[in-house]
Design a protein around this motif. Structure first.
Motif, PDB file in Angstrom:
ATOM      1  N   ALA A  61       0.811  -1.223   0.000  1.00  0.00           N
ATOM      2  CA  ALA A  61       0.000   0.000   0.000  1.00  0.00           C
ATOM      3  C   ALA A  61       0.846   1.276   0.000  1.00  0.00           C
ATOM      4  N   HIS A  62       2.085   1.207   0.503  1.00  0.00           N
ATOM      5  CA  HIS A  62       2.893   2.419   0.659  1.00  0.00           C
ATOM      6  C   HIS A  62       4.328   2.186   0.216  1.00  0.00           C
ATOM      7  N   LYS A  63       4.933   3.229  -0.331  1.00  0.00           N
ATOM      8  CA  LYS A  63       6.355   3.223  -0.647  1.00  0.00           C
ATOM      9  C   LYS A  63       7.051   4.060   0.425  1.00  0.00           C
ATOM     10  N   TYR A  64       8.089   3.509   1.024  1.00  0.00           N
ATOM     11  CA  TYR A  64       8.812   4.208   2.077  1.00  0.00           C
ATOM     12  C   TYR A  64       9.636   5.327   1.452  1.00  0.00           C
ATOM     13  N   THR A  65       9.268   6.566   1.730  1.00  0.00           N
ATOM     14  CA  THR A  65       9.873   7.724   1.075  1.00  0.00           C
ATOM     15  C   THR A  65      10.521   8.701   2.047  1.00  0.00           C
ATOM     16  N   LEU A  66      10.498   8.404   3.343  1.00  0.00           N
ATOM     17  CA  LEU A  66      11.072   9.335   4.302  1.00  0.00           C
ATOM     18  C   LEU A  66      11.579   8.612   5.534  1.00  0.00           C
TER      19      LEU A  66
END
Length: 152
Positions: A61-66
């Motif tokens: 569901a999410h891409k780790y971007t931070l």
């Protein structure tokens, strides 16, 4: 004719500089730890071995971007938890306006400060410095504009 050549040269130099700064396929690296389990996590600059590659996390569901740093404070005993302060550092994602910013939350018996940033291992301290890429890119743009101003 000289103006077009100088403009083309300045644009080409800027694009080459930008291309060298972008590293396709490079994954974000953040400190990941919890001072409740590892006291080194509470240090202002945690040891390098606590740095992790965020691409190793699996979440469809999410891409780790931070990178995120959370400081939780329990101010007085609540539900058997003694007063305590914990530092939690991790990879994360955020679809709000809190990227490269901090915010605070408080509730019954405690509070937390959450800070996020978007460069490698940036979750080491409260203040997130500007990324090197952003600084170099802004210098390149400024130099290009100055060069174009001389040609006119």
């Amino acid at each position: 004719m000289e103006r077009t050549t100088a403009t083309t040269l300045a644009l080409t130099a800027s694009l080459v500089l930008l291309a060298t700064l972008i590293q396709p396929g490079s994954a974000l690296k953040c400190y990941e730890c919890n001072s409740h389990n590892d006291s080194r996590c509470a240090q202002e600059e945690p040891p390098q071995l606590l740095g992790k590659d965020c691409s190793t996390h699996q979440n469809a569901a999410h891409k780790y971007t931070l990178c995120r740093k959370i400081v939780q404070t329990i101010e007085y005993e609540v539900n058997g938890l003694q007063p305590d302060t914990r530092v939690i550092r991790s990879c994360g994602w955020d679809d709000t306006t809190y990227k490269n910013a901090c915010y605070q939350r408080s509730g019954f018996g405690g509070r937390q400060e959450v800070c996020s940033c978007t460069t490698d291992l940036c979750n080491s301290a409260f203040n997130t410095p500007p990324s090197t890429t952003a600084v170099v890119l802004s210098l390149a743009v400024t130099a290009t504009i100055a060069l174009l101003g001389r040609v006119n």
